[in-house]
Motif scaffolding. Structure first.
Motif, PDB file in Angstrom:
ATOM      1  N   SER A 182      34.400  43.855  54.418  1.00  0.00           N
ATOM      2  CA  SER A 182      33.775  45.185  54.321  1.00  0.00           C
ATOM      3  C   SER A 182      34.144  45.841  52.990  1.00  0.00           C
ATOM      4  N   ALA A 183      35.420  45.787  52.633  1.00  0.00           N
ATOM      5  CA  ALA A 183      35.860  46.431  51.392  1.00  0.00           C
ATOM      6  C   ALA A 183      35.247  45.753  50.173  1.00  0.00           C
ATOM      7  N   LEU A 184      35.282  44.415  50.152  1.00  0.00           N
ATOM      8  CA  LEU A 184      34.779  43.686  48.980  1.00  0.00           C
ATOM      9  C   LEU A 184      33.277  43.885  48.790  1.00  0.00           C
ATOM     10  N   THR A 185      32.521  43.706  49.878  1.00  0.00           N
ATOM     11  CA  THR A 185      31.066  43.755  49.722  1.00  0.00           C
ATOM     12  C   THR A 185      30.566  45.183  49.483  1.00  0.00           C
ATOM     13  N   LEU A 186      31.180  46.155  50.139  1.00  0.00           N
ATOM     14  CA  LEU A 186      30.733  47.533  49.900  1.00  0.00           C
ATOM     15  C   LEU A 186      31.087  47.964  48.474  1.00  0.00           C
ATOM     16  N   ALA A 187      32.271  47.612  48.022  1.00  0.00           N
ATOM     17  CA  ALA A 187      32.668  47.986  46.654  1.00  0.00           C
ATOM     18  C   ALA A 187      31.731  47.337  45.638  1.00  0.00           C
ATOM     19  N   TYR A 188      31.394  46.091  45.886  1.00  0.00           N
ATOM     20  CA  TYR A 188      30.500  45.375  44.968  1.00  0.00           C
ATOM     21  C   TYR A 188      29.121  46.041  44.937  1.00  0.00           C
ATOM     22  N   TYR A 189      28.648  46.391  46.120  1.00  0.00           N
ATOM     23  CA  TYR A 189      27.345  47.059  46.209  1.00  0.00           C
ATOM     24  C   TYR A 189      27.379  48.425  45.509  1.00  0.00           C
ATOM     25  N   LEU A 190      28.432  49.192  45.776  1.00  0.00           N
ATOM     26  CA  LEU A 190      28.530  50.524  45.161  1.00  0.00           C
ATOM     27  C   LEU A 190      28.626  50.405  43.642  1.00  0.00           C
ATOM     28  N   THR A 191      29.335  49.378  43.169  1.00  0.00           N
ATOM     29  CA  THR A 191      29.437  49.172  41.722  1.00  0.00           C
ATOM     30  C   THR A 191      28.056  48.980  41.120  1.00  0.00           C
ATOM     31  N   GLN A 192      27.221  48.214  41.816  1.00  0.00           N
ATOM     32  CA  GLN A 192      25.892  47.947  41.281  1.00  0.00           C
ATOM     33  C   GLN A 192      24.978  49.162  41.333  1.00  0.00           C
ATOM     34  N   THR A 193      25.174  49.994  42.360  1.00  0.00           N
ATOM     35  CA  THR A 193      24.271  51.141  42.504  1.00  0.00           C
ATOM     36  C   THR A 193      24.768  52.351  41.731  1.00  0.00           C
ATOM     37  N   ALA A 194      26.030  52.310  41.304  1.00  0.00           N
ATOM     38  CA  ALA A 194      26.600  53.489  40.661  1.00  0.00           C
ATOM     39  C   ALA A 194      26.692  53.321  39.146  1.00  0.00           C
ATOM     40  N   ALA A 195      25.745  52.592  38.574  1.00  0.00           N
ATOM     41  CA  ALA A 195      25.774  52.386  37.127  1.00  0.00           C
ATOM     42  C   ALA A 195      25.841  53.739  36.428  1.00  0.00           C
ATOM     43  N   GLY A 196      26.733  53.853  35.485  1.00  0.00           N
ATOM     44  CA  GLY A 196      26.841  55.100  34.748  1.00  0.00           C
ATOM     45  C   GLY A 196      27.825  56.082  35.348  1.00  0.00           C
ATOM     46  N   ALA A 197      28.264  55.807  36.597  1.00  0.00           N
ATOM     47  CA  ALA A 197      29.250  56.708  37.203  1.00  0.00           C
ATOM     48  C   ALA A 197      30.583  56.555  36.488  1.00  0.00           C
ATOM     49  N   ARG A 198      31.374  57.606  36.545  1.00  0.00           N
ATOM     50  CA  ARG A 198      32.626  57.569  35.799  1.00  0.00           C
ATOM     51  C   ARG A 198      33.694  56.730  36.486  1.00  0.00           C
ATOM     52  N   ALA A 199      33.670  56.721  37.813  1.00  0.00           N
ATOM     53  CA  ALA A 199      34.753  56.057  38.522  1.00  0.00           C
ATOM     54  C   ALA A 199      34.559  54.539  38.556  1.00  0.00           C
ATOM     55  N   ALA A 200      35.659  53.839  38.421  1.00  0.00           N
ATOM     56  CA  ALA A 200      35.648  52.401  38.677  1.00  0.00           C
ATOM     57  C   ALA A 200      35.744  52.209  40.179  1.00  0.00           C
ATOM     58  N   ILE A 201      34.960  51.309  40.721  1.00  0.00           N
ATOM     59  CA  ILE A 201      34.968  51.113  42.173  1.00  0.00           C
ATOM     60  C   ILE A 201      35.762  49.852  42.490  1.00  0.00           C
ATOM     61  N   VAL A 202      36.799  50.030  43.294  1.00  0.00           N
ATOM     62  CA  VAL A 202      37.780  48.962  43.477  1.00  0.00           C
ATOM     63  C   VAL A 202      38.036  48.715  44.967  1.00  0.00           C
ATOM     64  N   PRO A 203      37.765  47.489  45.445  1.00  0.00           N
ATOM     65  CA  PRO A 203      38.149  47.171  46.820  1.00  0.00           C
ATOM     66  C   PRO A 203      39.639  46.895  46.893  1.00  0.00           C
ATOM     67  N   VAL A 204      40.322  47.501  47.844  1.00  0.00           N
ATOM     68  CA  VAL A 204      41.760  47.277  47.968  1.00  0.00           C
ATOM     69  C   VAL A 204      42.049  46.689  49.351  1.00  0.00           C
ATOM     70  N   LEU A 205      42.731  45.556  49.359  1.00  0.00           N
ATOM     71  CA  LEU A 205      43.087  44.890  50.612  1.00  0.00           C
ATOM     72  C   LEU A 205      44.429  45.457  51.065  1.00  0.00           C
ATOM     73  N   ASN A 206      44.433  45.996  52.275  1.00  0.00           N
ATOM     74  CA  ASN A 206      45.521  46.898  52.695  1.00  0.00           C
ATOM     75  C   ASN A 206      46.768  46.178  53.238  1.00  0.00           C
ATOM     76  N   ILE A 207      47.191  45.149  52.540  1.00  0.00           N
ATOM     77  CA  ILE A 207      48.454  44.454  52.841  1.00  0.00           C
ATOM     78  C   ILE A 207      49.093  44.077  51.510  1.00  0.00           C
ATOM     79  N   PRO A 208      50.404  43.817  51.517  1.00  0.00           N
ATOM     80  CA  PRO A 208      50.987  43.263  50.294  1.00  0.00           C
ATOM     81  C   PRO A 208      50.457  41.850  50.045  1.00  0.00           C
ATOM     82  N   ARG A 209      50.385  41.460  48.795  1.00  0.00           N
ATOM     83  CA  ARG A 209      49.844  40.143  48.472  1.00  0.00           C
ATOM     84  C   ARG A 209      50.602  39.011  49.189  1.00  0.00           C
ATOM     85  N   THR A 210      51.905  39.218  49.438  1.00  0.00           N
ATOM     86  CA  THR A 210      52.680  38.151  50.084  1.00  0.00           C
ATOM     87  C   THR A 210      52.179  37.852  51.495  1.00  0.00           C
ATOM     88  N   GLU A 211      51.447  38.790  52.113  1.00  0.00           N
ATOM     89  CA  GLU A 211      50.939  38.523  53.466  1.00  0.00           C
ATOM     90  C   GLU A 211      49.596  37.804  53.471  1.00  0.00           C
TER      91      GLU A 211
END
Ligand SMILES: [Mn+2]
Length: 435
Positions: A38-67
């Protein structure tokens, strides 16, 4: 400047680094496949639709990388879709609180809508919520809130993406959404009571757009197999993969679902060293490992191992499990390779961890004050639950009903359902035998 450097799924690193504002799409702390995709695909979609927006759109996986190694089905699906682990951003790799304090953060929550107490400060940054659990919080009129009781949150993301221009849905996104809906909805089998008409509709719509998506049965079975695959995991990781923790006044007991036979578990090299180390490191006074495996005809086999260096506590736990009556576990002792470990065959294969947890919880709550003379370390007592790692497969959202017991979709539960389906399913489609 952001520390550490942010990476986008599109590997558009420079793009991210030169932006200051960050719009994070955040899944829940269980960080299962649904949350990740959900995070990856929505962020990717928003990135494509938000061309020109100031914010960088970043999917964040809510665990430490070690998990991440514990999420074997996610590893499998992302690799299959050519998404390298290195371009994922985990929770310990981005400082959301710092960004928020600097006024640079906006947040979209997917697959959950209540932030755990530790993240309460981030609530103000939330601008949108997409979730499939019952709405427990009123977000007011200023946020865009999509909450519907579908089987998978990715169904709601698929809906959002497919409302947009058709060219923004590529095959990679479609394959991620398709696989995740199928896994969450137990291959759309009505008997599993996960799938809703909307889940089934979006699976069909994705297949219509990309007719070369692999067959449902194949994707589902492959993901299901990957989910319980413990190949390459250390004993600590095997124990952590599907772990629940009960804590009483004096004691902390870990209950792990272990996806192999007891024999395989006991034969792991270094086990006699790894069990005490695991318990010491996490301040567990005892560990109950519940193994589950399946026979040739998909029939489940269950075995139990009760570990504690404290003989009195071990005996108390074993006796509670042996004497349990609702339901009885029908335990028969098996030879054990080490004195701190008691092992059993569990005759009542229908008694899952969901049934075993209350037996142990009752013992911890009403076992009397320190009857066994074994305490967890003082340090552990002082910090109490803050020390406990999040249970990987559960949502630990505060006040969420799931925090109290097994989630409806624990791997164990799904495993059981699938094994039941495998028994029920032969015969004409749509007319499963009912018991
Ligand atoms: Mn979900």
């Amino acid at each position: 400047m952001m520390e550490p450097s942010l990476r986008l799924w599109t590997s558009d690193q420079d793009h991210v680094q030169h932006h200051q504002e960050v719009h994070v799409v955040l899944g829940n702390e269980a960080c299962d496949l649904d949350s990740m995709v959900s995070a990856l695909t929505l962020a990717y979609y928003l990135t494509q639709t938000a061309a020109g927006a100031r914010a960088a759109i970043v999917p964040v996986l809510n665990i430490p990388r070690t998990e991440f190694p514990l999420r074997s089905e996610s590893i499998f699906l992302l690799r299959e879709q050519g998404i390298p682990d290195g371009c994922l951003i985990f929770r310990d790799e981005i400082d959301l609180v710092m960004l928020h304090r600097a006024g640079l953060l906006t947040l979209t929550l997917v697959d959950h809508h209540i932030l755990p107490s530790g993240d309460a400060a981030l609530e103000e940054a939330v601008i949108e919520v997409i979730d499939h659990r019952p709405l427990e919080r009123d977000w007011g009129p200023r946020r865009r809130v999509t909450v519907e009781p579908v089987g998978s949150c990715t169904t709601l993301v698929a809906e959002r993406v497919m409302e947009g221009p058709p060219e923004l849905l590529d095959r990679q996104t479609a394959a991620l959404l398709h696989g995740t809906i199928l896994l969450d909805c137990v291959n759309l089998a009505p008997e599993a009571r996960k799938v809703t008409p909307k889940d089934a509709r979006y699976v069909a719509l994705l297949e219509a757009r990309f007719p070369d998506l692999p067959a449902r049965d194949i994707i589902f079975e492959t993901l299901q197999k990957a989910k319980f695959d413990v190949t390459g995991l250390t004993t600590e990781q095997v124990l952590q993969k599907d772990l629940k923790v009960l804590s009483g006044d004096q004691l902390i007991v870990a209950i792990s679902a272990v996806y192999m036979t007891l024999e395989e578990f006991l034969q792991r090299p270094g086990l006699q060293h790894d069990l005490p180390t695991f318990c010491q490191q996490h301040s567990y006074t005892a560990l109950v490992a519940m193994t589950i495996s399946f026979g040739e005809r998909h029939e489940p086999h269950r075995q139990l191992a009760v570990y504690s260096p404290c003989a009195r506590l071990r005996a108390t736990l074993c006796s509670a499990l042996e004497r349990a009556s609702s339901p009885p576990l029908d335990l028969s002792p098996l030879p054990s390779p080490c004195p701190d470990l008691c092992t059993y065959r569990q005759g009542n294969v229908a008694a899952s961890r969901k049934k075993v947890l209350p037996i142990l919880r009752e013992l911890l709550l009403h076992g009397g004050p320190e009857p066994w003379g074994c305490r967890a370390g003082e340090e552990a007592m002082a910090e109490d639950e803050a020390l406990l790692p999040p249970t990987p497969m559960n949502s630990l959202v505060d006040d969420c009903p799931l925090a109290r017991g097994l989630p409806a979709l624990s791997p164990e539960a799904v495993f059981e359902r699938v094994s039941r389906l495998a028994v029920v399913r032969p015969g004409p489609a749509g007319s499963p035998e009912k018991k």
